[in-house]
Enzyme design. Structure first.
Site, PDB file in Angstrom:
ATOM      1  N   THR A  38       9.409 -63.571 -83.476  1.00  0.00           N
ATOM      2  CA  THR A  38      10.327 -63.721 -82.349  1.00  0.00           C
ATOM      3  C   THR A  38       9.572 -63.470 -81.042  1.00  0.00           C
ATOM      4  O   THR A  38       8.437 -62.977 -81.040  1.00  0.00           O
ATOM      5  CB  THR A  38      11.488 -62.711 -82.428  1.00  0.00           C
ATOM      6  OG1 THR A  38      10.968 -61.389 -82.222  1.00  0.00           O
ATOM      7  CG2 THR A  38      12.189 -62.779 -83.772  1.00  0.00           C
ATOM      8  N   HIS A  59       5.361 -24.178 -46.443  1.00  0.00           N
ATOM      9  CA  HIS A  59       6.243 -24.848 -45.484  1.00  0.00           C
ATOM     10  C   HIS A  59       5.445 -25.459 -44.330  1.00  0.00           C
ATOM     11  O   HIS A  59       5.930 -25.537 -43.192  1.00  0.00           O
ATOM     12  CB  HIS A  59       7.301 -23.889 -44.938  1.00  0.00           C
ATOM     13  CG  HIS A  59       8.166 -23.278 -45.995  1.00  0.00           C
ATOM     14  ND1 HIS A  59       9.237 -23.946 -46.552  1.00  0.00           N
ATOM     15  CD2 HIS A  59       8.090 -22.088 -46.639  1.00  0.00           C
ATOM     16  CE1 HIS A  59       9.807 -23.181 -47.467  1.00  0.00           C
ATOM     17  NE2 HIS A  59       9.123 -22.050 -47.552  1.00  0.00           N
ATOM     18  N   SER A  63      -9.416 -47.988 -36.382  1.00  0.00           N
ATOM     19  CA  SER A  63      -8.351 -48.606 -35.597  1.00  0.00           C
ATOM     20  C   SER A  63      -8.956 -49.706 -34.742  1.00  0.00           C
ATOM     21  O   SER A  63     -10.024 -49.521 -34.144  1.00  0.00           O
ATOM     22  CB  SER A  63      -7.654 -47.573 -34.711  1.00  0.00           C
ATOM     23  OG  SER A  63      -6.780 -48.204 -33.799  1.00  0.00           O
ATOM     24  N   LYS A  93     -10.783 -43.333 -33.913  1.00  0.00           N
ATOM     25  CA  LYS A  93     -10.047 -42.824 -35.069  1.00  0.00           C
ATOM     26  C   LYS A  93     -10.824 -42.993 -36.369  1.00  0.00           C
ATOM     27  O   LYS A  93     -11.515 -43.989 -36.573  1.00  0.00           O
ATOM     28  CB  LYS A  93      -8.698 -43.540 -35.192  1.00  0.00           C
ATOM     29  CG  LYS A  93      -7.707 -43.203 -34.114  1.00  0.00           C
ATOM     30  CD  LYS A  93      -6.370 -43.901 -34.370  1.00  0.00           C
ATOM     31  CE  LYS A  93      -5.703 -43.328 -35.594  1.00  0.00           C
ATOM     32  NZ  LYS A  93      -4.455 -44.057 -35.923  1.00  0.00           N
ATOM     33  N   ARG A  94     -10.655 -42.023 -37.246  1.00  0.00           N
ATOM     34  CA  ARG A  94     -11.209 -42.081 -38.586  1.00  0.00           C
ATOM     35  C   ARG A  94     -10.044 -41.886 -39.555  1.00  0.00           C
ATOM     36  O   ARG A  94      -9.693 -40.761 -39.908  1.00  0.00           O
ATOM     37  CB  ARG A  94     -12.264 -40.986 -38.767  1.00  0.00           C
ATOM     38  CG  ARG A  94     -12.988 -41.057 -40.108  1.00  0.00           C
ATOM     39  CD  ARG A  94     -14.030 -39.955 -40.196  1.00  0.00           C
ATOM     40  NE  ARG A  94     -14.719 -39.966 -41.466  1.00  0.00           N
ATOM     41  CZ  ARG A  94     -15.607 -39.055 -41.842  1.00  0.00           C
ATOM     42  NH1 ARG A  94     -15.895 -38.054 -41.017  1.00  0.00           N
ATOM     43  NH2 ARG A  94     -16.187 -39.126 -43.022  1.00  0.00           N
ATOM     44  N   ASN A  95      -9.417 -42.962 -39.922  1.00  0.00           N
ATOM     45  CA  ASN A  95      -8.180 -42.885 -40.697  1.00  0.00           C
ATOM     46  C   ASN A  95      -8.440 -42.498 -42.158  1.00  0.00           C
ATOM     47  O   ASN A  95      -9.414 -42.953 -42.758  1.00  0.00           O
ATOM     48  CB  ASN A  95      -7.452 -44.222 -40.662  1.00  0.00           C
ATOM     49  CG  ASN A  95      -6.924 -44.561 -39.287  1.00  0.00           C
ATOM     50  OD1 ASN A  95      -6.745 -43.679 -38.464  1.00  0.00           O
ATOM     51  ND2 ASN A  95      -6.662 -45.827 -39.040  1.00  0.00           N
TER      52      ASN A  95
END
Length: 440
Positions: free
Chosen positions: A105, A153, A276, A282-284
């Site tokens: 089947t 937190h 970016s 920026k260093r994402n």
């Protein structure tokens, strides 16, 4: 052109790996291999002629199929596998044509493929998790005594060591390795059930045929038809979604601690990587961020697999056809996450000096001072005094000393350096245990 961005030439590398793609890209040939194994097992029991089984094995090659014909027949007949059956029959000499897909089947074919997918993807994920676990243990040992702020937190709390943080990741990954190893025997099974699960077409040879069929494919014999019992697929998907969630937890930590105002961790980045297009400075955190994306997709797809457990009667297409879409999705998302996480951890950059510097900016000794004062004043009285001291303009030692609750020299000892012997002992225990063995 791909219908989905995730399958496009530009972006497919973010959603799969070459080894994972091979599992699914070879689906058609794998289906044919399943039919070959079935015919061979049937021939061994004298259910079909041996010559027919040999001819099926010789001609069942995906590259020989007329895929346009297969697709057209599938649409014309509204049957999931008649197109494939008739496409294969066109390649075979007349006597063998009658023995293609003999007594099987749709679900026998697709569920057996699922067994192979779960076996093979499970092994790939195990391999990458094992690599990740080894890297985590080495990292934990190296930073056994590297002090940093423990955060609750989202706020700095009491001191921990970076090694302690890492072994919490390693311990969780180790549990997934055990789950994958223990579950492999349940998931890596074939399916030969027939119309309603009792193998009536093959009576009285059904059970022996199923055992031989599974053995030829390197799968376990389930001992019982599982057409409506979808817990195997649901469990596999759930475990993979949990794996992806753990890796996202690691990724989220790197994502947060890479922020310039914290700057305690960072990803290894390629020289040509562009953070970016409008803000060149920026260093994402591309990899750690993407681990969270993949985990979201894995969890969503795994929920569809759990829904499949509510199928009705002996077969229910609503359940297992939904799996056709969801199982590849969870496998690709979690499998890709496992590969990315292994690279992320292996190249993680740790700034121990920044960790100590950030800790020094906080009232890190408050827990230690509270514990010492509690021995002399009682816990709740000490808590009240500490709250009062921390809400003055003076530093903690000066404020407490001026209140007369403790000698300044004693206070100075309590706040001189973090006491983290227990954290170090826990690191040692996890590292000593090593990586769980992978059973296959």
């Amino acid at each position: 052109m791909a219908t989905r961005l995730t399958e496009s030439a530009e972006y497919a590398h973010l959603w799969s790996t070459p080894r994972l793609r091979a599992v699914f890209d070879e689906r058609l040939q794998t289906w044919l291999d399943i039919l070959v194994a079935l015919a061979a097992a049937q021939a061994e029991l004298g259910l079909i002629p041996a010559a027919a089984a040999g001819q099926i094995a010789e001609h069942a090659r995906a590259e020989r199929l007329d895929l346009e014909f297969v697709a057209a027949e599938t649409r014309r007949t509204s049957h999931s596998t008649l197109g494939l059956i008739r496409g294969l029959q066109r390649l075979l000499p007349e006597p063998a044509r009658e023995y293609v897909y003999y007594g099987a089947t749709v679900q026998d074919l697709t569920d057996t493929w699922f067994g192979l997918v779960m076996r093979d993807v499970g092994r790939l994920v195990q391999d990458d998790l094992t690599r990740t676990h080894g890297s985590l243990l080495r990292l934990a040992a190296l930073h056994r005594d590297t002090v940093m702020s423990g955060r609750t937190h989202g706020q700095p709390g009491a001191p921990i060591t970076f090694g302690f943080k890492v072994v919490t990741w390693a311990d969780e990954v180790a549990r997934h390795l055990v789950r994958l190893s223990e579950g492999a025997e349940r998931w890596s099974v074939g399916q030969l059930a027939g119309a309603v699960g009792v193998l009536g077409f093959f009576e009285p040879h059904g059970q022996e045929l199923r055992g031989r069929f599974c053995a030829r494919l390197g799968l376990h014999d389930p001992l019982l038809s599982w057409t409506s019992a979808r817990d195997r697929v649901a469990e596999f998907g759930t475990v993979l979604s949990m794996v992806a969630a753990t890796l996202a937890r690691i990724g989220d930590e790197v994502y947060e601690l890479q922020r310039p105002e914290i700057a305690e961790l960072s990803e290894r980045t390629a020289q040509d990587a562009v953070g970016s297009i409008t803000m060149p400075h920026k260093r994402n955190p591309e990899t750690s961020e993407h681990l969270d994306t993949l985990a979201r997709l894995a969890r969503a797809a795994s929920s569809v697999l759990v829904e499949g457990m509510t199928g009705g009667h002996e077969r229910d297409g609503r359940a297992w056809k939904a799996e056709w879409a969801a199982l590849p999705d969870v496998a690709l998302a979690a499998g890709t996450a496992a590969a990315l996480a292994a690279d992320l951890v292996d190249g993680l950059v740790v700034d121990a000096d920044r960790m100590r510097e950030n800790l020094g900016k906080t009232s890190w000794a408050s827990e230690r001072v509270l514990a010492e004062l509690s021995r002399h004043l009682g816990k709740h009285r000490a808590q009240e005094l500490m709250q009062e001291a921390l809400h003055t303009d003076a530093d903690l030692v000066t404020a407490l000393a001026s209140s007369g609750v403790a000698d300044p020299a004693r206070l100075a000892r309590w706040t001189a350096r973090p006491e983290l012997a227990t954290a170090a002992a826990m690191v040692d225990a996890v590292v000593a245990r090593g990586t769980p063995g992978v059973q296959r």
